[in-house]
Design a protein around this motif. Structure first.
Motif, PDB file in Angstrom:
ATOM      1  N   LEU A 355       0.736  -1.226   0.060  1.00  9.66           N
ATOM      2  CA  LEU A 355       0.045   0.147   0.053  1.00  9.66           C
ATOM      3  C   LEU A 355       1.013   1.148  -0.079  1.00  9.66           C
ATOM      4  N   PHE A 356       1.982   1.151   0.703  1.00 13.78           N
ATOM      5  CA  PHE A 356       2.699   2.221   0.991  1.00 13.78           C
ATOM      6  C   PHE A 356       3.922   2.569   0.189  1.00 13.78           C
ATOM      7  N   GLY A 357       4.466   1.498  -0.404  1.00 14.55           N
ATOM      8  CA  GLY A 357       5.670   1.397  -1.202  1.00 14.55           C
ATOM      9  C   GLY A 357       6.833   1.115  -0.603  1.00 14.55           C
ATOM     10  N   GLY A 358       6.778  -0.378   0.121  1.00 12.82           N
ATOM     11  CA  GLY A 358       8.146  -0.643   0.917  1.00 12.82           C
ATOM     12  C   GLY A 358       9.094  -1.786   0.453  1.00 12.82           C
ATOM     13  N   ASN A 359       8.846  -2.118  -0.752  1.00 18.66           N
ATOM     14  CA  ASN A 359       9.495  -3.392  -1.264  1.00 18.66           C
ATOM     15  C   ASN A 359      10.804  -2.836  -1.945  1.00 18.66           C
ATOM     16  N   GLU A 360      11.856  -3.113  -1.835  1.00 16.99           N
ATOM     17  CA  GLU A 360      13.242  -2.705  -2.329  1.00 16.99           C
ATOM     18  C   GLU A 360      12.962  -2.666  -3.962  1.00 16.99           C
ATOM     19  N   ARG A 361      12.364  -3.595  -4.381  1.00 19.32           N
ATOM     20  CA  ARG A 361      12.328  -3.801  -6.124  1.00 19.32           C
ATOM     21  C   ARG A 361      11.645  -2.324  -6.418  1.00 19.32           C
ATOM     22  N   TYR A 362      10.839  -1.567  -5.476  1.00 15.53           N
ATOM     23  CA  TYR A 362      10.368  -0.342  -6.048  1.00 15.53           C
ATOM     24  C   TYR A 362      11.315   0.469  -6.541  1.00 15.53           C
ATOM     25  N   SER A 363      12.328   0.752  -5.467  1.00 20.11           N
ATOM     26  CA  SER A 363      13.388   1.742  -5.755  1.00 20.11           C
ATOM     27  C   SER A 363      14.163   1.193  -6.750  1.00 20.11           C
ATOM     28  N   LYS A 364      14.518   0.003  -6.892  1.00 20.95           N
ATOM     29  CA  LYS A 364      15.375  -0.434  -7.702  1.00 20.95           C
ATOM     30  C   LYS A 364      14.703  -0.540  -9.393  1.00 20.95           C
ATOM     31  N   GLN A 365      13.525  -0.741  -9.433  1.00 14.53           N
ATOM     32  CA  GLN A 365      12.890  -0.459 -10.713  1.00 14.53           C
ATOM     33  C   GLN A 365      12.867   1.081 -11.241  1.00 14.53           C
ATOM     34  N   HIS A 366      12.873   1.948 -10.033  1.00 16.71           N
ATOM     35  CA  HIS A 366      12.652   3.273 -10.429  1.00 16.71           C
ATOM     36  C   HIS A 366      14.092   3.568 -10.912  1.00 16.71           C
ATOM     37  N   ILE A 367      15.168   3.229 -10.390  1.00 17.70           N
ATOM     38  CA  ILE A 367      16.496   3.384 -11.088  1.00 17.70           C
ATOM     39  C   ILE A 367      16.544   2.855 -12.432  1.00 17.70           C
ATOM     40  N   ALA A 369      14.074   2.487 -14.380  1.00 23.41           N
ATOM     41  CA  ALA A 369      13.204   3.156 -15.443  1.00 23.41           C
ATOM     42  C   ALA A 369      13.814   4.714 -15.943  1.00 23.41           C
ATOM     43  N   LEU A 370      14.935   5.043 -15.283  1.00 20.97           N
ATOM     44  CA  LEU A 370      15.565   6.308 -15.637  1.00 20.97           C
ATOM     45  C   LEU A 370      16.203   6.022 -16.944  1.00 20.97           C
ATOM     46  N   TYR A 371      16.445   4.976 -17.284  1.00 21.40           N
ATOM     47  CA  TYR A 371      17.449   4.608 -18.311  1.00 21.40           C
ATOM     48  C   TYR A 371      16.294   4.979 -19.626  1.00 21.40           C
ATOM     49  N   GLY A 372      14.952   4.554 -19.392  1.00 20.37           N
ATOM     50  CA  GLY A 372      14.120   4.652 -20.607  1.00 20.37           C
ATOM     51  C   GLY A 372      14.027   6.286 -20.833  1.00 20.37           C
ATOM     52  N   ARG A 373      14.243   7.308 -20.048  1.00 22.45           N
ATOM     53  CA  ARG A 373      14.042   8.601 -20.058  1.00 22.45           C
ATOM     54  C   ARG A 373      15.306   9.211 -20.989  1.00 22.45           C
ATOM     55  N   VAL A 374      16.339   8.535 -21.216  1.00 21.81           N
ATOM     56  CA  VAL A 374      17.647   9.011 -21.989  1.00 21.81           C
ATOM     57  C   VAL A 374      16.932   8.894 -23.280  1.00 21.81           C
ATOM     58  N   PRO A 375      17.011   9.763 -24.178  1.00 25.42           N
ATOM     59  CA  PRO A 375      16.767   9.939 -25.751  1.00 25.42           C
ATOM     60  C   PRO A 375      17.096   8.588 -26.540  1.00 25.42           C
ATOM     61  N   GLN A 407      21.244  -3.919 -19.578  1.00 23.89           N
ATOM     62  CA  GLN A 407      20.804  -5.345 -20.006  1.00 23.89           C
ATOM     63  C   GLN A 407      19.043  -5.382 -19.174  1.00 23.89           C
ATOM     64  N   GLN A 408      19.116  -5.065 -18.041  1.00 24.18           N
ATOM     65  CA  GLN A 408      18.211  -5.202 -17.211  1.00 24.18           C
ATOM     66  C   GLN A 408      17.041  -4.006 -17.373  1.00 24.18           C
ATOM     67  N   ALA A 409      17.765  -2.949 -17.678  1.00 26.69           N
ATOM     68  CA  ALA A 409      16.903  -1.546 -17.982  1.00 26.69           C
ATOM     69  C   ALA A 409      16.058  -1.807 -19.309  1.00 26.69           C
ATOM     70  N   SER A 410      16.653  -2.510 -20.334  1.00 22.94           N
ATOM     71  CA  SER A 410      16.146  -2.679 -21.658  1.00 22.94           C
ATOM     72  C   SER A 410      14.916  -3.661 -21.523  1.00 22.94           C
ATOM     73  N   VAL A 411      14.703  -4.476 -20.494  1.00 25.32           N
ATOM     74  CA  VAL A 411      13.770  -5.580 -20.417  1.00 25.32           C
ATOM     75  C   VAL A 411      12.507  -4.614 -20.233  1.00 25.32           C
ATOM     76  N   PRO A 412      11.269  -4.984 -20.883  1.00 25.10           N
ATOM     77  CA  PRO A 412      10.129  -4.413 -20.372  1.00 25.10           C
ATOM     78  C   PRO A 412       9.366  -4.543 -19.248  1.00 25.10           C
ATOM     79  N   THR A 518      14.476   7.063  -4.144  1.00 27.59           N
ATOM     80  CA  THR A 518      14.785   5.821  -3.929  1.00 27.59           C
ATOM     81  C   THR A 518      14.453   5.603  -2.229  1.00 27.59           C
ATOM     82  N   LYS A 519      13.851   6.678  -1.807  1.00 27.14           N
ATOM     83  CA  LYS A 519      13.519   6.488  -0.371  1.00 27.14           C
ATOM     84  C   LYS A 519      11.918   5.863  -0.350  1.00 27.14           C
ATOM     85  N   LEU A 520      12.091   4.461   0.193  1.00 25.85           N
ATOM     86  CA  LEU A 520      10.716   3.854   0.342  1.00 25.85           C
ATOM     87  C   LEU A 520      10.023   4.108   1.350  1.00 25.85           C
TER      88      LEU A 520
END
Length: 616
Positions: A355-367, A369-375, A407-412, A518-520
């Motif tokens: 409910l509140f965003g407490g799993n480590e994978r949330y911050s990991k996937q946020h990082i 996802a940043l690669y997708g913002r690069v043109p 490699q990981q960031a390129s996986v949808p 990245t603060k959960l």
């Protein structure tokens, strides 16, 4: 266990139906001895096994209605009518208005059944969070249903037929995600879903979906005040007049529940913790910090390898399909400790992360996802050629990390969540026999994940992940783990974070209030500063993880049970004997913690098979 079961479209009379309902319902009360009551007509019946305040049976001519759980009516006017006339009459009237209306009127954890013989229709529904399971199977013109596969299999129209895809999905996820089960043609309702059955045709639909208000404008001070009020209300409602206790791992969720219990009751709550004599696994120190801070009456137990050996067959027996989350073992010993103290209901902190965003994978996937913002042009023309074509790059640590990141960031999404999936790492052809694989679809697990993820209407990555986890992590995994462990111990469990009001509150928080950079669980922690000890707020997430792989290296009885189980599994033509030999003879010695997980998953599959045979 308490529960519900029944059918429509089969039978020869009230007496015969009563006998069959009692036979079907027998497994529901095998641990808590809950009384079983039933109502029936000529070709239908429904039964509920539960304490009086958790069972509702109502009959009106040819309409049968049953509810299992502590259901409440959301509308105050309907609640008042129910107080005067009874909830059965009120819900029967709502049924005349439609399936959506009757389901939407309910709150709390429940399983609902309405059989309308005049209309030839049946309605099944489960609560919004899926805390109460509802399974069903269509058999010709009949519908058979229950809160456990064990009861459905007792009906003559729905004998057990294993589904190999369910076993494959179990090995992939370490549980069988809904709506599928481990049996052919048997399905499970998803959270917030109902089933409408008429003339041999079944159709499911959602009566509730998570809705996120991602543009909230309220101040932190206002939100904090409401949050604390909702917490107190949810805990108070969950007490239900029973002698209650709480799991206490020393994490933010369980510590919060324990603290609010003390606040609501005006005295120290009973809290229960499990420890392990294994480096890196024991969290008892944090549980003690929380207990001292709130003044709880604290109870501790250290699980041993011998305890694990004793619990494995019992854990396998209480689940109606294979289940591979090893932390069910410490949850069972914790619940058993509370039961011995006379506790009638124990609180779990499950749901706070989702409910509140407490799993480590949330911050990991946020990082990632940043690669997708690069043109795209910069990524494809500059970054990736530079990183992957660098001579000797595999010898340079920073370049190796950059390659892994790209490699990981390129996986949808959501496939990226399964980058390190254990079955995928081994390879399905290495693990399973060719005969078994010929009857399964290796792409199905990820396809199901993509389908669930794709149903989300959330705009932000964090809320899409939270909605996915409400189903996959919570309803499919954590809730069954705790509920079944408590069932085995003979004690009720409640989840205060999953109160409808709390879920609605969390959905109104902005994405940044859940994951700030990245603060959960940013809002959650900031709102509880001064209430929770700083050590609890700042600690890294852990939980009741079992040191199975560590103990497996040295404890002979545990080794023997694992080896015997895997040896027996070889004969089932599911897993390749060569893989089992490699797993035990080489992989386990190479890295016990990592490969021990697969040993546990396969061992629990075999133990489940053996317990089903024993039950039969």
């Amino acid at each position: 266990m308490s529960g519900i079961c029944g059918w429509m479209g089969y039978g020869g009379g009230a007496a015969e139906n009563r006998r069959l309902a009692e036979e079907m319902g027998a497994p529901l009360a095998r641990f808590d001895r809950a009384p079983l009551a039933s109502i029936q007509r000529g070709r239908s019946a429904v039964a509920v096994a539960a304490a009086a305040d958790q069972a509702l049976l109502y009959q009106q001519d040819k309409l049968l209605l049953a509810v299992w759980g502590e259901v409440k009516l959301r509308d105050p006017e309907l609640a008042e009518q129910a107080r005067i006339h009874g909830a059965g009459q009120v819900l029967a009237a709502r049924w005349r208005e439609g399936a959506q209306q009757v389901c939407a009127a309910l709150s709390g954890g429940f399983a609902l059944c309405i059989i309308d013989e005049d209309a030839g229709e049946t309605l099944l529904a489960c609560d919004r969070m899926g805390t109460v399971p509802v399974l069903y199977q269509v058999a010709g013109e009949a519908l058979v249903f229950g809160s456990s596969a064990d009861v459905i299999l007792r009906h003559p129209l729905t004998p057990a037929r294993l589904d190999h895809q369910g076993l494959y999905n179990y090995t992939f996820f370490h549980m069988v995600p809904g709506p599928d089960t481990v049996y052919q043609n048997q399905q499970r309702l998803l959270p917030g879903e109902y089933l409408h059955f008429k003339r041999g045709k079944a159709a499911t639909a959602a009566y509730w979906r998570a809705q996120f208000d991602e543009d909230g404008k309220r101040s932190m001070a206002d939100l904090r005040q409401e949050f604390r009020a909702v917490l107190r209300s949810s805990v108070k409602d969950s007490m239900g007049g029973r002698k209650v206790g709480a799991f206490l791992s020393g994490g933010t969720d369980s510590s919060t529940i324990a603290g609010v219990m003390c606040e609501v009751a005006g005295k120290g709550a009973d809290t229960y913790s499990i420890g392990f004599e294994a480096q890196g696994y024991d969290e008892m120190a944090f549980a003690r910090i929380a207990s001292r801070h709130f003044g709880t009456t604290h109870h501790e137990y250290y699980v041993t390898p011998d305890d694990v050996v004793a619990a494995i067959p019992q854990i396998a027996s209480v689940f109606d399909q294979p289940f591979g989350n090893a932390s069910a073992v410490p949850a069972f010993y914790c619940a058993r400790m509370a039961k011995a103290d006379g506790i009638g209901r124990i609180f779990g902190g499950d749901g706070g992360d989702e409910l509140f965003g407490g799993n480590e994978r949330y911050s990991k996937q946020h990082i990632f996802a940043l690669y997708g913002r690069v043109p795209s042009l910069v990524r494809k023309a500059l970054l990736e050629p530079a990183v992957f074509n660098m001579p000797g790059g595999h010898l340079i640590n920073v370049v190796r990390k950059a390659r892994s990141y790209i490699q990981q960031a390129s996986v949808p999404m959501p496939a990226r969540l399964e980058t390190y999936n254990l079955l995928e790492r081994y390879g399905a052809k290495e693990v399973f026999t060719a005969d078994f694989l010929a009857t399964t679809n290796s792409a199905a697990p990820l396809a199901g994940l993509v389908e669930t993820y794709g149903r989300s209407e959330a705009k932000s990555l964090i809320n899409r992940m939270l909605e996915l986890d409400l189903k996959v992590t919570l309803a499919d995994n954590d809730l069954p783990k705790v509920s079944k462990a408590c069932e085995l111990a003979g004690i009720e469990v409640a989840f205060p974070f999953l109160n409808d009001e709390m879920v609605a509150f969390a959905s109104r928080l902005t994405p940044q209030q859940k994951l700030n950079g990245t603060k959960l669980r940013y809002f959650f922690k900031e709102s509880l500063r001064g209430f929770l000890p700083d050590e609890i707020i700042n600690k890294q997430k852990h939980g009741f993880g079992l040191p199975f792989g560590v103990w497996l290296q040295h404890h002979k009885p545990l080794q023997q049970l694992a080896i015997d189980s895997l040896t027996d599994l070889k004969a089932r033509n599911i897993v390749r004997p060569e893989f089992i030999d490699q797993l035990v003879g080489h992989h386990l010695k190479e890295h016990a913690g990592y490969h021990g997980t697969m040993v546990w998953v396969l061992m629990m599959m075999e133990q489940w098979f053996q317990q089903r045979r024993a039950a039969a």
